[in-house]
Design a protein around this motif. Structure first.
Motif, PDB file in Angstrom:
ATOM      1  N   GLN A   1       1.072  -1.931  -0.265  1.00  0.00           N
ATOM      2  CA  GLN A   1       0.243  -0.273  -0.182  1.00  0.00           C
ATOM      3  C   GLN A   1       1.487   1.206  -0.353  1.00  0.00           C
ATOM      4  N   GLY A   2       1.793   1.642   1.043  1.00  0.00           N
ATOM      5  CA  GLY A   2       2.829   2.525   0.857  1.00  0.00           C
ATOM      6  C   GLY A   2       3.799   2.948   0.024  1.00  0.00           C
ATOM      7  N   TYR A   3       3.712   1.968  -0.274  1.00  0.00           N
ATOM      8  CA  TYR A   3       4.734   1.852  -2.414  1.00  0.00           C
ATOM      9  C   TYR A   3       4.446   2.176  -3.294  1.00  0.00           C
ATOM     10  N   VAL A   4       2.964   1.651  -3.309  1.00  0.00           N
ATOM     11  CA  VAL A   4       2.143   1.663  -4.690  1.00  0.00           C
ATOM     12  C   VAL A   4       1.625   3.243  -4.335  1.00  0.00           C
ATOM     13  N   GLY A   5       0.950   3.096  -2.447  1.00  0.00           N
ATOM     14  CA  GLY A   5       0.467   4.648  -3.137  1.00  0.00           C
ATOM     15  C   GLY A   5       1.020   5.625  -3.278  1.00  0.00           C
ATOM     16  N   TYR A   6       2.358   5.239  -2.928  1.00  0.00           N
ATOM     17  CA  TYR A   6       3.622   6.451  -3.210  1.00  0.00           C
ATOM     18  C   TYR A   6       3.363   7.291  -4.826  1.00  0.00           C
ATOM     19  N   ASP A   7       3.513   5.913  -5.103  1.00  0.00           N
ATOM     20  CA  ASP A   7       3.980   6.513  -6.989  1.00  0.00           C
ATOM     21  C   ASP A   7       3.047   6.659  -7.960  1.00  0.00           C
ATOM     22  N   ILE A   8       1.300   6.515  -6.704  1.00  0.00           N
ATOM     23  CA  ILE A   8       0.053   6.718  -8.068  1.00  0.00           C
ATOM     24  C   ILE A   8      -0.234   8.737  -7.360  1.00  0.00           C
ATOM     25  N   GLN A   9       0.262   8.384  -6.035  1.00  0.00           N
ATOM     26  CA  GLN A   9       0.009   9.997  -5.237  1.00  0.00           C
ATOM     27  C   GLN A   9       1.240  11.312  -6.390  1.00  0.00           C
ATOM     28  N   ASN A  10       2.360  10.862  -6.667  1.00  0.00           N
ATOM     29  CA  ASN A  10       3.287  10.884  -6.962  1.00  0.00           C
ATOM     30  C   ASN A  10       2.806  11.442  -8.036  1.00  0.00           C
ATOM     31  N   SER A  11       2.464  10.105  -9.196  1.00  0.00           N
ATOM     32  CA  SER A  11       2.127  10.612 -10.395  1.00  0.00           C
ATOM     33  C   SER A  11       1.138  11.364 -11.010  1.00  0.00           C
ATOM     34  N   LEU A  12      -0.323  11.087 -10.000  1.00  0.00           N
ATOM     35  CA  LEU A  12      -1.323  11.795  -9.870  1.00  0.00           C
ATOM     36  C   LEU A  12      -1.223  13.271  -9.985  1.00  0.00           C
ATOM     37  N   LYS A  13      -0.470  13.286  -8.854  1.00  0.00           N
ATOM     38  CA  LYS A  13      -0.012  15.196  -8.535  1.00  0.00           C
ATOM     39  C   LYS A  13       0.365  15.645  -9.309  1.00  0.00           C
ATOM     40  N   SER A  14       1.535  15.203 -10.500  1.00  0.00           N
ATOM     41  CA  SER A  14       2.506  15.674 -11.204  1.00  0.00           C
ATOM     42  C   SER A  14       1.370  15.803 -12.269  1.00  0.00           C
ATOM     43  N   GLU A  15       0.381  14.605 -13.107  1.00  0.00           N
ATOM     44  CA  GLU A  15       0.007  15.164 -14.034  1.00  0.00           C
ATOM     45  C   GLU A  15      -1.505  16.239 -13.706  1.00  0.00           C
ATOM     46  N   LEU A  16      -1.871  16.738 -12.042  1.00  0.00           N
ATOM     47  CA  LEU A  16      -2.699  17.577 -12.406  1.00  0.00           C
ATOM     48  C   LEU A  16      -2.288  18.292 -12.532  1.00  0.00           C
ATOM     49  N   LEU A  17      -0.980  19.203 -11.785  1.00  0.00           N
ATOM     50  CA  LEU A  17      -0.232  20.107 -11.884  1.00  0.00           C
ATOM     51  C   LEU A  17      -0.466  20.822 -13.732  1.00  0.00           C
ATOM     52  N   LYS A  18       0.510  19.666 -14.320  1.00  0.00           N
ATOM     53  CA  LYS A  18       0.395  20.189 -15.907  1.00  0.00           C
ATOM     54  C   LYS A  18      -0.850  19.990 -17.049  1.00  0.00           C
ATOM     55  N   ARG A  19      -1.618  20.016 -15.490  1.00  0.00           N
ATOM     56  CA  ARG A  19      -3.552  20.907 -16.281  1.00  0.00           C
ATOM     57  C   ARG A  19      -4.564  21.016 -15.684  1.00  0.00           C
ATOM     58  N   GLY A  20      -3.222  22.110 -14.654  1.00  0.00           N
ATOM     59  CA  GLY A  20      -3.262  23.594 -14.164  1.00  0.00           C
ATOM     60  C   GLY A  20      -4.487  23.689 -12.906  1.00  0.00           C
ATOM     61  N   ILE A  21      -4.353  22.552 -11.988  1.00  0.00           N
ATOM     62  CA  ILE A  21      -5.372  21.894 -11.152  1.00  0.00           C
ATOM     63  C   ILE A  21      -4.358  21.994 -10.081  1.00  0.00           C
ATOM     64  N   ASP A  22      -4.783  22.677  -8.790  1.00  0.00           N
ATOM     65  CA  ASP A  22      -3.740  23.044  -7.848  1.00  0.00           C
ATOM     66  C   ASP A  22      -4.587  21.246  -6.545  1.00  0.00           C
ATOM     67  N   LYS A  23      -4.439  20.658  -6.364  1.00  0.00           N
ATOM     68  CA  LYS A  23      -5.205  19.804  -5.706  1.00  0.00           C
ATOM     69  C   LYS A  23      -4.208  18.915  -4.637  1.00  0.00           C
ATOM     70  N   SER A  24      -4.474  18.813  -3.799  1.00  0.00           N
ATOM     71  CA  SER A  24      -3.711  17.817  -2.741  1.00  0.00           C
ATOM     72  C   SER A  24      -3.913  16.468  -2.610  1.00  0.00           C
ATOM     73  N   VAL A  25      -3.545  15.287  -2.967  1.00  0.00           N
ATOM     74  CA  VAL A  25      -3.617  14.349  -2.979  1.00  0.00           C
ATOM     75  C   VAL A  25      -2.715  13.185  -2.293  1.00  0.00           C
ATOM     76  N   SER A  26      -3.261  12.439  -1.478  1.00  0.00           N
ATOM     77  CA  SER A  26      -3.073  12.051  -0.041  1.00  0.00           C
ATOM     78  C   SER A  26      -3.056  10.257  -0.291  1.00  0.00           C
ATOM     79  N   THR A  27      -2.539   9.458   0.396  1.00  0.00           N
ATOM     80  CA  THR A  27      -2.387   7.554   0.437  1.00  0.00           C
ATOM     81  C   THR A  27      -2.614   7.456   2.065  1.00  0.00           C
ATOM     82  N   VAL A  28      -3.274   6.741   1.920  1.00  0.00           N
ATOM     83  CA  VAL A  28      -4.009   6.242   3.515  1.00  0.00           C
ATOM     84  C   VAL A  28      -4.192   4.752   3.746  1.00  0.00           C
ATOM     85  N   LEU A  29      -2.560   4.032   4.708  1.00  0.00           N
ATOM     86  CA  LEU A  29      -2.508   3.103   4.765  1.00  0.00           C
ATOM     87  C   LEU A  29      -3.537   2.671   5.542  1.00  0.00           C
TER      88      LEU A  29
END
Length: 229
Positions: A1-29
């Motif tokens: 959960q931690g490892y995969v969530g870390y990758d999804i969280q960072n990838s999704l945050k990066s993609e949101l910023l590319k689209r001009g969307i400033d939104k937080s992404v959090s992973t909960v174990l």
């Protein structure tokens, strides 16, 4: 959960910023309580881990674990797949969600735990990802539960000459199709069962089943299978 969530969280945050969307992404174990008397514990079916030799499998059996032969490949451990009872971290997930954050939760079905005298103990089990998705959607009072799979629409008579795509169905129709053996265990069946479970408790909501590649068109109503109460 931690490892995969870390990758999804960072990838999704990066993609949101590319689209001009400033939104937080959090992973909960996420821990998920299960019933120690669930029938699944008496009939383990979920294969986990690597392939083992006969000697290694015998050692696991002596430890009280369960193994099954995978013909031509060796042996694998099998564990129970009990139904989820409660999501332990649901208050934290709901708080983040209500604060406008995107939350990655219940990864891999969540960590199955059994409550014993006020303490949570890990259970030798796995939780079906579709089943926990239904429970999470219910707890968050979701309008729509989207279940992604390998095909664009749910099919009747899958891979037969009479194969037919389903655009929509009700819970009663889904139950009939299940009783008729239309959906294969381990693939589409748990997804349909999760949809029925969710809609039985949240009848004003709906479930969309489609592929990742088609999800954009499906959320616009052009493809996918819609299930309603």
């Amino acid at each position: 959960q931690g490892y995969v969530g870390y990758d999804i969280q960072n990838s999704l945050k990066s993609e949101l910023l590319k689209r001009g969307i400033d939104k937080s992404v959090s992973t909960v174990l996420t821990q998920v309580t299960v019933d120690p008397y669930d029938d699944a514990f008496y009939n383990p079916t979920k294969r986990i881990g690597r392939h083992m030799s006969a000697e290694e499998a015998a050692m696991e059996d002596r430890k009280g674990n369960f193994t099954v032969e995978d013909p031509g490949k060796g042996y694998m451990r099998i564990v129970a797949a009990p139904k989820p009872v409660d999501i332990v971290e649901i208050d934290a997930i709901r708080t983040l969600f209500n604060a406008g954050q995107i939350v990655v939760a219940a990864g891999g079905g969540g960590i199955p735990v059994i409550e014993q005298n006020g303490t949570l103990k890990g259970a030798s089990a796995v939780i079906e990802k579709d089943s926990i998705a239904a429970r999470l959607a219910e707890d968050l009072d979701a309008d729509v539960l989207i279940i992604l799979t390998g095909i664009e629409k749910v099919m009747l008579d899958y891979k037969k000459p009479t194969e037919k795509a389903i655009d929509s169905m009700s819970v009663d129709e889904a139950r009939k199709f299940i009783a008729d053996g239309q959906f294969e265990a381990g693939t589409m069946l748990p997804k349909i069962e999760a949809a029925v479970e969710f809609l039985s408790r949240c009848p004003r909501s709906k479930v969309l089943i489609t592929s990742l590649a088609a999800v954009h068109e499906a959320t616009d109503g052009h493809t996918g299978t819609i299930i309603t109460a």
